[in-house]
Design a protein around this motif. Structure first.
Motif, PDB file in Angstrom:
ATOM      1  N   THR A   7       0.842  -1.195   0.000  1.00  0.00           N
ATOM      2  CA  THR A   7       0.000   0.000   0.000  1.00  0.00           C
ATOM      3  C   THR A   7       0.879   1.248   0.000  1.00  0.00           C
ATOM      4  N   GLU A   8       0.279   2.380  -0.349  1.00  0.00           N
ATOM      5  CA  GLU A   8       1.048   3.624  -0.338  1.00  0.00           C
ATOM      6  C   GLU A   8       1.544   3.959   1.071  1.00  0.00           C
ATOM      7  N   PRO A   9       0.713   3.823   2.132  1.00  0.00           N
ATOM      8  CA  PRO A   9       1.265   4.086   3.466  1.00  0.00           C
ATOM      9  C   PRO A   9       2.451   3.176   3.804  1.00  0.00           C
ATOM     10  N   ALA A  10       2.374   1.887   3.449  1.00  0.00           N
ATOM     11  CA  ALA A  10       3.497   0.978   3.722  1.00  0.00           C
ATOM     12  C   ALA A  10       4.736   1.424   2.949  1.00  0.00           C
ATOM     13  N   PHE A  11       4.547   1.786   1.681  1.00  0.00           N
ATOM     14  CA  PHE A  11       5.669   2.261   0.863  1.00  0.00           C
ATOM     15  C   PHE A  11       6.316   3.495   1.503  1.00  0.00           C
ATOM     16  N   GLU A  30       7.822  12.329   8.827  1.00  0.00           N
ATOM     17  CA  GLU A  30       8.620  12.055   7.636  1.00  0.00           C
ATOM     18  C   GLU A  30       7.724  11.668   6.462  1.00  0.00           C
ATOM     19  N   VAL A  31       6.684  10.875   6.712  1.00  0.00           N
ATOM     20  CA  VAL A  31       5.742  10.495   5.648  1.00  0.00           C
ATOM     21  C   VAL A  31       5.043  11.736   5.096  1.00  0.00           C
ATOM     22  N   GLU A  32       4.654  12.639   5.976  1.00  0.00           N
ATOM     23  CA  GLU A  32       4.008  13.875   5.520  1.00  0.00           C
ATOM     24  C   GLU A  32       4.966  14.678   4.641  1.00  0.00           C
ATOM     25  N   ASP A  36       4.729  15.460   0.425  1.00  0.00           N
ATOM     26  CA  ASP A  36       4.388  16.880   0.292  1.00  0.00           C
ATOM     27  C   ASP A  36       3.060  17.207   0.963  1.00  0.00           C
ATOM     28  N   GLY A  37       2.804  16.577   2.108  1.00  0.00           N
ATOM     29  CA  GLY A  37       1.610  16.861   2.889  1.00  0.00           C
ATOM     30  C   GLY A  37       0.358  16.125   2.428  1.00  0.00           C
ATOM     31  N   ARG A  38       0.467  15.347   1.370  1.00  0.00           N
ATOM     32  CA  ARG A  38      -0.695  14.639   0.826  1.00  0.00           C
ATOM     33  C   ARG A  38      -1.140  13.484   1.722  1.00  0.00           C
ATOM     34  N   VAL A  39      -0.206  12.793   2.359  1.00  0.00           N
ATOM     35  CA  VAL A  39      -0.529  11.636   3.212  1.00  0.00           C
ATOM     36  C   VAL A  39      -0.258  11.996   4.671  1.00  0.00           C
TER      37      VAL A  39
END
Length: 112
Positions: A7-11, A30-32, A36-39
């Motif tokens: 999944t994108e969150p796992a990636f 770091e994910v944010e 670029d703030g999308r996730v």
């Protein structure tokens, strides 16, 4: 290694752990930044993703530290995690190239 689709969150969590072990809130930040703030991962989602990645040996607990009376668990990328991330990045790059090739053909008026 699991054959589940990543999944994108796992990636993004695996990508966040490439350069250093991080605690949960550090991973969220770091994910944010990476997206670029999308996730924006909610804490429940983050720990669900971390549990699945740990079960697949893609991440591991690095250490625990107490900061201001609160326990922080730091997670690190495993070698299996690095290989899985590299394979997923290659798969995504292949998909992007296919889409771009077809779009170029569409705009040029030909078939892909």
């Amino acid at each position: 290694m699991s054959t589940r689709t990543m999944t994108e969150p796992a990636f993004l969590v695996l990508t966040a752990l490439v350069d250093a072990p991080r605690h949960g809130y550090g991973i969220v930040q770091e994910v944010e930044k990476l997206s670029d703030g999308r996730v924006g991962l909610k804490i429940g989602t983050l720990y669900g993703v971390l549990d699945r990645l740990a079960a697949d040996d893609l991440v591991a607990l690095d250490r625990e530290e107490v900061e201001q009376g609160r326990l922080r668990r730091y997670y690190r990328l495993t070698e299996n995690g690095a290989r899985a991330l590299e394979a997923e990045a290659a798969r995504l790059a292949g998909n992007i190239e296919s889409a771009r090739r077809r779009l170029r053909a569409r705009y040029a008026g030909g078939a892909a």
